[in-house]
Enzyme design. Structure first.
Site, PDB file in Angstrom:
ATOM      1  N   CYS A 341     -17.594   2.579 -24.343  1.00  0.00           N
ATOM      2  CA  CYS A 341     -18.208   3.727 -23.681  1.00  0.00           C
ATOM      3  C   CYS A 341     -17.155   4.525 -22.910  1.00  0.00           C
ATOM      4  O   CYS A 341     -16.295   5.147 -23.519  1.00  0.00           O
ATOM      5  CB  CYS A 341     -19.359   3.273 -22.787  1.00  0.00           C
ATOM      6  SG  CYS A 341     -20.506   4.602 -22.364  1.00  0.00           S
ATOM      7  N   HIS A 437     -23.054  -0.481 -26.038  1.00  0.00           N
ATOM      8  CA  HIS A 437     -23.114  -1.587 -25.076  1.00  0.00           C
ATOM      9  C   HIS A 437     -23.836  -2.770 -25.725  1.00  0.00           C
ATOM     10  O   HIS A 437     -24.678  -2.601 -26.592  1.00  0.00           O
ATOM     11  CB  HIS A 437     -23.869  -1.160 -23.821  1.00  0.00           C
ATOM     12  CG  HIS A 437     -23.152  -0.133 -23.001  1.00  0.00           C
ATOM     13  ND1 HIS A 437     -22.024  -0.422 -22.267  1.00  0.00           N
ATOM     14  CD2 HIS A 437     -23.408   1.186 -22.812  1.00  0.00           C
ATOM     15  CE1 HIS A 437     -21.620   0.672 -21.643  1.00  0.00           C
ATOM     16  NE2 HIS A 437     -22.440   1.671 -21.960  1.00  0.00           N
TER      17      HIS A 437
END
Length: 500
Positions: A341, A437
């Site tokens: 991310c 994630h």
């Protein structure tokens, strides 16, 4: 329709509210009661994407799993994600509405309470029980006015309250009695009892203190929950409990020293979704170290750049720590690098912030390892997804990010989804990045990533199976040490709430 409910409040942060709430959710679910979690306001950098396309605190996502229900944005209608020392991104019913400092948010509370009650009523119409979690402590005098997180909410809906305190912090009776004493008379009427958490030793040593507390408050101590060794359940904190515990000592190892794959995780101040690494900490074939302030990038097999709530600020911090030079040195020595991310965004050439969402500087130079740029946009990307690593193995998780990346590096993706691709893998196979994630939570994908990092015989941990094992273990301990039948009778004495 009416709903029974119980609110878990703590004498301090990290007293055990999230864990106790999760255990109560599973206890009720095991008794075939339709139950859902609810937290009016959460402040956390650990979040997850729900099936209805919104963002909630990770703890409420986990509690929904304990209830065996599909997580919804209404279980956590207000989520605050700190992105500076004085401000947070405000997320209401799953969607980000902007950034506010403390004073601005305080003025906004009466407005946001409408959404809190709307979400509460939606759940009250669907479930027989709601297990509600407070935030911080209800005895914060400076936060009492306009409170929506603790007694302000409890009084608004008439919710019974159980107060939990962590004995490991010391002064447990002072914490419990002080918290009770600082409440108003109307608030005290909602308190049904107390729980002492994380006790080690002979619980009979507490008998005289418990008798005194019960006499002074007129409320029972419903149980003394012992410290449960190696309990792996996620809480609301910005880092996983294992990561925070490990950071103090620098390293955590499940495997034999010298034989395990060595992984180092950089820890700038605004790390988000630290739960990404729980599967690594629990892995018997991995030694994990957390690189904190003042520490250098160590020699390791795999170096991970985690997610961040403020990529520009965390990247600047990393440069101040000299970690940018450490990353390049690690690559020269043949080590692997993975960016997740915000950490993935840092690997590019530039992070452009035309709307000043994170910084007034407009743009900041990235590490330049991937030929790509990222443009931060106001609309947050919230996607639950599963796909296949080009390295082999299935992965699943969720995306939570404000940036859109583009550039030649993305032509060699790391993950292939059914309808798109994600991330990047360098031509030499040394550097990888992704927006996903939960990358290590599927055993098959975890093994593939650890093999890529250099593990000879990698082990994958099934995090769903591990969760089931731990939530049942917690529930079993609660049944042994907390008088849950008395708790239910005390709740039954309170007027039930009618959904409006």
């Amino acid at each position: 329709m009416t709903v029974k409910m119980l609110m878990i409040q703590g004498t301090t942060s990290n007293a055990g509210k999230s864990i106790l709430a999760a255990g109560l959710c599973r206890w009720l679910a095991n008794n075939e009661i339709r139950v859902a979690p609810f937290k009016p306001q959460n402040m956390s950098l650990n979040s997850a994407v729900t099936a209805d396309g919104g963002e909630i605190g990770r703890a409420q996502y986990v509690q929904a799993m304990a209830c065996r229900i599909v997580p919804t944005v209404h279980s956590n209608p207000v989520l605050l994600k700190p992105n500076s020392q004085i401000g947070s991104q405000v997320i209401v019913q799953g969607k980000a509405i902007g950034n506010m400092n403390a004073a601005q948010y305080h003025k906004y509370k009466p407005e946001v309470m409408k959404y809190v009650l709307e979400s509460f009523n939606r759940l009250a119409e669907q479930f027989e029980w709601l297990i509600v979690e407070g935030a911080g402590s209800p005895a914060e005098i400076n936060l009492r006015e306009g409170d929506i997180a603790n007694m302000g909410f409890a009084e608004a809906v008439g919710c019974p309250v159980l107060i939990v305190s962590d004995i490991e912090r010391g002064g447990v009776f002072a914490h419990l009695y002080g918290t009770f004493s600082l409440m108003s008379e109307s608030e005290k009427k909602l308190i049904v009892g107390f729980v002492i958490n994380r006790f080690r030793g002979d619980a009979s040593l507490l008998d005289s203190g418990i008798s005194w507390l019960e006499k002074e408050t007129g409320r029972p101590v419903l149980g003394v929950l012992p410290y449960i060794e190696n309990l792996s359940l996620e809480a609301e904190d910005s880092l996983s409990s294992l990561a925070k515990a490990s950071s103090a000592g620098g390293a955590y190892s499940s495997g034999a020293e010298g034989t395990a794959l060595e992984i180092a995780i950089l820890m700038p101040p605004r790390v988000s979704n630290g739960t990404d690494f729980d599967a690594l900490v629990a892995n018997p074939g991995v030694q994990v170290s957390f690189v904190n302030h003042g520490q250098v990038v160590p020699s390791c097999d795999l170096l991970i750049l985690p997610g961040s709530k403020n990529v520009s600020a965390d990247l600047q911090y990393m440069r101040e720590q000299g970690w940018d030079k450490g990353i390049l040195r690690h690559l020269r020595y043949g080590g692997k690098v993975l960016g997740i991310c915000g950490g993935f965004q840092m690997l590019g050439r530039v992070i452009d912030d035309p709307l000043s969402l994170e910084s007034e500087d407009g743009s900041i130079a990235g590490l330049g390892i991937f030929d790509m740029e990222t443009i931060l946009q106001a609309q947050k990307q919230l996607v639950a997804a599963s796909g296949r690593l080009v390295l082999g193995g299935v992965v699943s998780g969720y995306e939570i990010h404000m940036g859109i990346s583009r550039g030649p590096a993305l032509q060699s993706p790391l993950i292939e989804f059914e309808d798109r691709v994600d991330g990047a893998l360098s031509a030499d196979g040394q550097v990888a990045g992704t927006y996903l994630h939960g990358l290590f939570d599927d055993a098959e994908g975890c093994r593939a990533l650890l093999s890529w990092a250099g593990a000879v015989d990698p082990v994958g941990i099934d995090m769903n199976a591990l969760f089931e094992e731990n939530i049942e273990r917690l529930t079993c301990e609660m049944k042994k040490y907390i008088d849950l039948d008395l708790l239910q009778r005390l709740v039954d004495k309170q007027p039930v709430a009618a959904s409006s």
